[in-house]
Design a protein around this motif. Structure first.
Motif, PDB file in Angstrom:
ATOM      1  N   VAL A  91       0.914  -1.247  -0.108  1.00 46.64           N
ATOM      2  CA  VAL A  91      -0.033  -0.070   0.033  1.00 46.64           C
ATOM      3  C   VAL A  91       0.826   1.225   0.072  1.00 46.64           C
ATOM      4  O   VAL A  91       0.811   2.174  -0.726  1.00 46.64           O
ATOM      5  CB  VAL A  91      -0.850  -0.045   1.140  1.00 46.64           C
ATOM      6  CG1 VAL A  91      -1.789   1.226   1.546  1.00 46.64           C
ATOM      7  CG2 VAL A  91      -2.037  -1.118   0.960  1.00 46.64           C
ATOM      8  N   PHE A  92       2.012   1.233   0.954  1.00 47.38           N
ATOM      9  CA  PHE A  92       2.827   2.357   0.764  1.00 47.38           C
ATOM     10  C   PHE A  92       3.312   2.713  -0.528  1.00 47.38           C
ATOM     11  O   PHE A  92       3.312   3.883  -0.932  1.00 47.38           O
ATOM     12  CB  PHE A  92       3.876   2.049   1.838  1.00 47.38           C
ATOM     13  CG  PHE A  92       5.109   3.015   1.967  1.00 47.38           C
ATOM     14  CD1 PHE A  92       5.138   4.161   2.079  1.00 47.38           C
ATOM     15  CD2 PHE A  92       6.337   2.628   1.229  1.00 47.38           C
ATOM     16  CE1 PHE A  92       5.862   5.201   2.090  1.00 47.38           C
ATOM     17  CE2 PHE A  92       7.538   3.391   1.318  1.00 47.38           C
ATOM     18  CZ  PHE A  92       7.554   4.754   1.878  1.00 47.38           C
ATOM     19  N   ASN A  94       2.237   2.099  -3.341  1.00 46.27           N
ATOM     20  CA  ASN A  94       1.252   2.411  -4.298  1.00 46.27           C
ATOM     21  C   ASN A  94       0.969   3.802  -4.247  1.00 46.27           C
ATOM     22  O   ASN A  94       0.643   4.700  -5.039  1.00 46.27           O
ATOM     23  CB  ASN A  94       0.083   1.230  -4.022  1.00 46.27           C
ATOM     24  CG  ASN A  94       0.297   0.239  -4.707  1.00 46.27           C
ATOM     25  OD1 ASN A  94       0.958  -0.098  -5.645  1.00 46.27           O
ATOM     26  ND2 ASN A  94      -0.649  -0.785  -4.347  1.00 46.27           N
ATOM     27  N   GLU A  95       0.787   4.247  -2.943  1.00 43.66           N
ATOM     28  CA  GLU A  95       0.606   5.610  -2.627  1.00 43.66           C
ATOM     29  C   GLU A  95       1.642   6.537  -2.985  1.00 43.66           C
ATOM     30  O   GLU A  95       1.459   7.757  -3.461  1.00 43.66           O
ATOM     31  CB  GLU A  95       0.413   5.897  -0.910  1.00 43.66           C
ATOM     32  CG  GLU A  95      -0.961   5.195  -0.500  1.00 43.66           C
ATOM     33  CD  GLU A  95      -2.030   6.127  -1.233  1.00 43.66           C
ATOM     34  OE1 GLU A  95      -2.332   7.101  -1.353  1.00 43.66           O
ATOM     35  OE2 GLU A  95      -3.259   5.343  -1.145  1.00 43.66           O
ATOM     36  N   ALA A  98       1.268   7.201  -6.602  1.00 41.56           N
ATOM     37  CA  ALA A  98       0.183   7.910  -6.984  1.00 41.56           C
ATOM     38  C   ALA A  98       0.691   9.408  -6.746  1.00 41.56           C
ATOM     39  O   ALA A  98       0.444  10.445  -7.380  1.00 41.56           O
ATOM     40  CB  ALA A  98      -0.814   7.540  -6.332  1.00 41.56           C
ATOM     41  N   VAL A  99       1.181   9.746  -5.496  1.00 37.52           N
ATOM     42  CA  VAL A  99       1.435  11.116  -5.098  1.00 37.52           C
ATOM     43  C   VAL A  99       2.486  11.659  -5.732  1.00 37.52           C
ATOM     44  O   VAL A  99       2.540  12.875  -5.901  1.00 37.52           O
ATOM     45  CB  VAL A  99       1.623  11.178  -3.410  1.00 37.52           C
ATOM     46  CG1 VAL A  99       1.985  12.334  -2.921  1.00 37.52           C
ATOM     47  CG2 VAL A  99       0.487  10.658  -2.760  1.00 37.52           C
ATOM     48  N   GLN A 182      -4.241   4.565   5.814  1.00 40.99           N
ATOM     49  CA  GLN A 182      -3.996   5.185   4.344  1.00 40.99           C
ATOM     50  C   GLN A 182      -4.124   6.287   4.282  1.00 40.99           C
ATOM     51  O   GLN A 182      -3.496   7.082   3.507  1.00 40.99           O
ATOM     52  CB  GLN A 182      -4.669   4.071   3.708  1.00 40.99           C
ATOM     53  CG  GLN A 182      -4.412   4.244   2.014  1.00 40.99           C
ATOM     54  CD  GLN A 182      -4.842   3.069   1.307  1.00 40.99           C
ATOM     55  OE1 GLN A 182      -5.483   2.264   1.502  1.00 40.99           O
ATOM     56  NE2 GLN A 182      -4.727   3.420   0.033  1.00 40.99           N
ATOM     57  N   LYS A 183      -5.012   6.942   4.831  1.00 40.84           N
ATOM     58  CA  LYS A 183      -5.587   8.337   4.847  1.00 40.84           C
ATOM     59  C   LYS A 183      -4.439   9.279   5.324  1.00 40.84           C
ATOM     60  O   LYS A 183      -4.089  10.397   4.608  1.00 40.84           O
ATOM     61  CB  LYS A 183      -6.854   8.676   5.419  1.00 40.84           C
ATOM     62  CG  LYS A 183      -7.356   9.989   4.974  1.00 40.84           C
ATOM     63  CD  LYS A 183      -8.874  10.344   5.684  1.00 40.84           C
ATOM     64  CE  LYS A 183      -9.262  11.586   5.473  1.00 40.84           C
ATOM     65  NZ  LYS A 183     -10.646  11.981   6.075  1.00 40.84           N
ATOM     66  N   ARG A 186      -1.345   9.151   3.052  1.00 42.95           N
ATOM     67  CA  ARG A 186      -1.449   9.935   1.713  1.00 42.95           C
ATOM     68  C   ARG A 186      -1.350  11.463   1.976  1.00 42.95           C
ATOM     69  O   ARG A 186      -0.768  12.165   1.235  1.00 42.95           O
ATOM     70  CB  ARG A 186      -2.628   9.793   1.268  1.00 42.95           C
ATOM     71  CG  ARG A 186      -3.010  10.269  -0.260  1.00 42.95           C
ATOM     72  CD  ARG A 186      -4.370  10.153  -0.945  1.00 42.95           C
ATOM     73  NE  ARG A 186      -4.537   8.846  -1.082  1.00 42.95           N
ATOM     74  CZ  ARG A 186      -5.557   7.983  -0.435  1.00 42.95           C
ATOM     75  NH1 ARG A 186      -6.220   8.747   0.369  1.00 42.95           N
ATOM     76  NH2 ARG A 186      -5.622   6.789  -0.567  1.00 42.95           N
ATOM     77  N   GLN A 190       1.676  13.931   0.650  1.00 43.46           N
ATOM     78  CA  GLN A 190       1.485  15.025  -0.278  1.00 43.46           C
ATOM     79  C   GLN A 190       2.038  16.181   0.063  1.00 43.46           C
ATOM     80  O   GLN A 190       2.702  17.122  -0.395  1.00 43.46           O
ATOM     81  CB  GLN A 190      -0.122  15.371  -0.094  1.00 43.46           C
ATOM     82  CG  GLN A 190      -1.045  14.215  -1.107  1.00 43.46           C
ATOM     83  CD  GLN A 190      -2.540  14.342  -0.790  1.00 43.46           C
ATOM     84  OE1 GLN A 190      -2.909  14.864   0.196  1.00 43.46           O
ATOM     85  NE2 GLN A 190      -3.315  13.751  -1.902  1.00 43.46           N
TER      86      GLN A 190
END
Length: 227
Positions: A91-92, A94-95, A98-99, A182-183, A186, A190
């Motif tokens: 998950v890390f 992937n984030e 994306a970011v 996860q929120k 992210r 950012q």
């Protein structure tokens, strides 16, 4: 057919686990934190939910998951507890992708290069500059360090003090480091990515990058000479 968690319904629970759960706990929910919670990607649902309320999280290691204590137990509600699980390495990564996608495009960075040695880390590069984004399971935090190199030395510093010392940020504490879920992960990524965009232009000149890093309190290592 459901697979039982290791230690479930057997006498494999340790004395520490017995003390934590108490003698009245149903044996099907007693899990030894030292044992894996799943195999081949299959999570044992009951044990993770029970341990989560007690202040434990879990992380994937190879093809199984292991439990770790990420904070002391508190009296918060079960929903709050369940919202505080440090994301897995998958998950890390992937984030991060994306970011940092737009940042990498804008700054012409290559990467990410990903590793799980010691802790999950993704890195982006541009010439002699490198950005390390890492996830600390034990602390439930995410960080970003900047690395620059010359022929003889290597310098590293966290992104926030670098942003403050160069004047692109007013003060420390304006960005988040939390990765409890996860929120939060992210949001923290950012903030770090925004600082990367701000400081990058101040580092691309090799003639001044070293002094910029030193001004921010960068740590320094001498590079070993090639044999």
């Amino acid at each position: 057919m459901a697979t039982k968690a290791p230690g479930a319904g057997t006498g494999l629970a340790t004395s520490a686990s017995w003390m934590m759960h108490g003698p009245a706990t149903r044996r099907s929910e007693v899990t030894d934190p030292a044992l894996p919670l799943c195999k081949d990607g299959k999570v044992y649902k009951r044990a993770p939910r029970y341990l989560q309320v007690k202040g434990y999280g879990w992380r994937q290691v190879g093809r199984h998951w292991e439990v770790f204590k990420f904070r002391p137990w508190s009296s918060r509600t079960q929903q709050d507890q369940e919202a505080s699980v440090v994301p897995s390495a998958k998950v890390f990564f992937n984030e991060v992708r994306a970011v940092y996608a737009s940042t990498a495009d804008a700054l012409d960075l290559t990467g990410p290069e990903e590793t799980e040695q010691i802790m999950p880390r993704a890195s982006y590069k541009a010439a002699f500059i490198e950005y390390w984004i890492s996830l600390d399971y034990a602390e439930g935090t995410v960080g970003c360090r900047v690395k620059t190199e010359t022929d003889t030395i290597m310098l590293t510093v966290d992104i926030e003090p670098l942003a403050v010392s160069t004047g692109v940020a007013e003060k420390c504490g304006a960005i988040s480091y939390s990765a409890r879920n996860q929120k939060q992960l992210r949001k923290s990524l950012q903030g770090h990515a925004e600082y990367v965009q701000r400081v990058h232009q101040l580092l691309i000149d090799s003639a001044t990058a070293e002094s910029v890093m030193r001004q921010a309190g960068a740590r320094e290592w001498e590079k070993r000479a090639e044999p």
